[in-house]
Design a protein around this motif. Structure first.
Motif, PDB file in Angstrom:
ATOM      1  N   LEU A  94      -3.108   4.304  -3.587  1.00  9.56           N
ATOM      2  CA  LEU A  94      -3.567   3.559  -4.755  1.00  9.56           C
ATOM      3  C   LEU A  94      -4.269   2.262  -4.381  1.00  9.56           C
ATOM      4  O   LEU A  94      -5.244   1.865  -5.035  1.00  9.56           O
ATOM      5  CB  LEU A  94      -2.391   3.261  -5.682  1.00  9.56           C
ATOM      6  CG  LEU A  94      -1.855   4.451  -6.482  1.00  9.56           C
ATOM      7  CD1 LEU A  94      -0.645   4.029  -7.310  1.00  9.56           C
ATOM      8  CD2 LEU A  94      -2.936   5.021  -7.391  1.00  9.56           C
ATOM      9  N   ASN A  95      -3.803   1.587  -3.330  1.00  9.11           N
ATOM     10  CA  ASN A  95      -4.440   0.334  -2.933  1.00  9.11           C
ATOM     11  C   ASN A  95      -5.893   0.548  -2.535  1.00  9.11           C
ATOM     12  O   ASN A  95      -6.782  -0.217  -2.916  1.00  9.11           O
ATOM     13  CB  ASN A  95      -3.666  -0.303  -1.778  1.00  9.11           C
ATOM     14  CG  ASN A  95      -2.295  -0.799  -2.209  1.00  9.11           C
ATOM     15  OD1 ASN A  95      -2.065  -1.053  -3.393  1.00  9.11           O
ATOM     16  ND2 ASN A  95      -1.374  -0.927  -1.258  1.00  9.11           N
ATOM     17  N   GLU A  98      -7.899   1.469  -5.668  1.00 12.26           N
ATOM     18  CA  GLU A  98      -8.145   0.288  -6.503  1.00 12.26           C
ATOM     19  C   GLU A  98      -9.349  -0.491  -5.986  1.00 12.26           C
ATOM     20  O   GLU A  98     -10.210  -0.933  -6.762  1.00 12.26           O
ATOM     21  CB  GLU A  98      -6.900  -0.600  -6.511  1.00 12.26           C
ATOM     22  CG  GLU A  98      -7.058  -1.865  -7.340  1.00 12.26           C
ATOM     23  CD  GLU A  98      -5.811  -2.741  -7.282  1.00 12.26           C
ATOM     24  OE1 GLU A  98      -5.918  -3.928  -7.637  1.00 12.26           O
ATOM     25  OE2 GLU A  98      -4.753  -2.226  -6.881  1.00 12.26           O
ATOM     26  N   GLU A 103     -10.722  -1.065 -10.269  1.00 10.54           N
ATOM     27  CA  GLU A 103      -9.845  -1.070 -11.438  1.00 10.54           C
ATOM     28  C   GLU A 103      -8.410  -0.916 -10.976  1.00 10.54           C
ATOM     29  O   GLU A 103      -8.115  -0.154 -10.052  1.00 10.54           O
ATOM     30  CB  GLU A 103     -10.208   0.072 -12.391  1.00 10.54           C
ATOM     31  CG  GLU A 103      -9.359   0.102 -13.652  1.00 10.54           C
ATOM     32  CD  GLU A 103      -9.813   1.172 -14.630  1.00 10.54           C
ATOM     33  OE1 GLU A 103      -8.978   1.596 -15.467  1.00 10.54           O
ATOM     34  OE2 GLU A 103     -10.974   1.600 -14.544  1.00 10.54           O
ATOM     35  N   LYS A 104      -7.509  -1.640 -11.637  1.00 11.98           N
ATOM     36  CA  LYS A 104      -6.100  -1.561 -11.269  1.00 11.98           C
ATOM     37  C   LYS A 104      -5.466  -0.291 -11.836  1.00 11.98           C
ATOM     38  O   LYS A 104      -5.792   0.125 -12.948  1.00 11.98           O
ATOM     39  CB  LYS A 104      -5.337  -2.774 -11.794  1.00 11.98           C
ATOM     40  CG  LYS A 104      -5.640  -4.058 -11.019  1.00 11.98           C
ATOM     41  CD  LYS A 104      -4.707  -5.163 -11.453  1.00 11.98           C
ATOM     42  CE  LYS A 104      -4.912  -6.397 -10.578  1.00 11.98           C
ATOM     43  NZ  LYS A 104      -4.512  -6.143  -9.173  1.00 11.98           N
ATOM     44  N   PRO A 105      -4.558   0.344 -11.088  1.00 13.39           N
ATOM     45  CA  PRO A 105      -3.853   1.527 -11.607  1.00 13.39           C
ATOM     46  C   PRO A 105      -2.917   1.141 -12.741  1.00 13.39           C
ATOM     47  O   PRO A 105      -2.494  -0.016 -12.856  1.00 13.39           O
ATOM     48  CB  PRO A 105      -3.084   2.048 -10.393  1.00 13.39           C
ATOM     49  CG  PRO A 105      -2.912   0.853  -9.518  1.00 13.39           C
ATOM     50  CD  PRO A 105      -4.138   0.006  -9.719  1.00 13.39           C
TER      51      PRO A 105
END
Length: 272
Positions: A94-95, A98, A103-105
């Motif tokens: 995820l990092n 992102e 965009e942030k999860p």
């Protein structure tokens, strides 16, 4: 002593176990003791998980490995107090996503919308029921509903493969056992002839087949090596005569068999 490994999730734990187990297979000379801890969705449950991890560390005298897919930071903070080595399965990917997507999860447990999840679940259950109803040539009149029909001699791996494909991919699969009568004249059984394009064959080494059959019917003609050799040879000749793609299941797991079939046939189905 086997090294303890924990797969911890606020949902089913399938993702953590699948990815974690895949990584561990790279360490061929080590043995692991697997512990799946699903639905850790409160601090209290996280504290109980920590107790399990620490007991395993004391008993084995080895640092447990923890694969987690937790999204709640408070729960992750509790797990971090354990004696285990934590591998954040989601954070690892995820990092980077992102940064790439800008965009942030969402950090939300279970992202599938209820309607989508329920529809996919129902479809997979329907596929499993179809596989069970159409196992071993039970209902040849429903083959027109099948997306795939596995054929092969008895005990070549048809049933577990059908069930796996149905559950994992939601594909409607039937299977048909090739008997001595089917194989003698090298003709497609009448029930299969109209569905030739959906057929896929499974074969197996005769020695392995004899060993499997011996567990079911020891000292029988059915399990004899000669009988197995004859059936396997005739089945493969049938596949080649009618251009039916086929796969040797002798040294493959059901997961590998299913994946190869889907690749070779181009069937996609649906994932969870």
């Amino acid at each position: 002593m086997n090294r303890p490994v924990f797969f911890i999730s606020d949902s089913t734990g399938i993702t953590a176990e699948t990815l974690g187990s895949s990584l561990l297979t790279q360490f061929e000379h080590m043995e692991f003791e697997h512990h799946v801890v699903p639905y850790v969705d409160t601090v209290e449950k996280a504290q109980l998980a920590v107790e399990k991890i620490n007991r395993a560390a004391d008993n084995s005298r080895l640092q447990p490995i923890i694969f987690d897919t937790l999204v709640n930071q408070d729960i992750r903070d509790v797990i971090a107090t354990s004696d285990g080595l934590i591998i954040d399965v989601l954070g690892t990917f995820l990092n980077k996503l992102e940064m790439a997507l800008g965009e942030k999860p969402s950090s939300t447990v279970g992202r599938l919308k209820n309607a989508d999840r329920d529809a996919k679940y129902k479809h997979r259950i329907d596929a499993v029921n179809f596989a069970l109803d159409n196992d071993d040539g039970a209902r040849i009149n429903r083959y027109d509903k099948a997306e795939l029909i596995l054929i092969g001699v008895s005990r070549s791996g048809k049933t577990p493969t059908c069930l796996y494909i149905a559950m994992q991919n939601g594909i409607f699969v039937a299977n048909y056992p090739l008997t001595e009568d089917d194989l003698e004249d090298l003709r497609l059984p009448k029930a299969l002839a109209p569905h030739r394009e959906r057929l896929f064959g499974l074969t197996i080494e005769a020695e392995r087949l004899a060993a499997i059959r011996s567990e079911r019917r020891p000292d029988s003609r059915y399990a004899s090596l000669r009988q197995c050799e004859d059936e396997v040879r005739q089945a493969e000749a049938l596949f080649m005569r009618f251009g039916i793609p086929y796969l040797d299941t002798t040294h493959a797991s059901v997961e590998e068999i299913a994946t190869r079939i889907l690749v070779d046939t181009g069937l996609r189905g649906q994932r969870r």
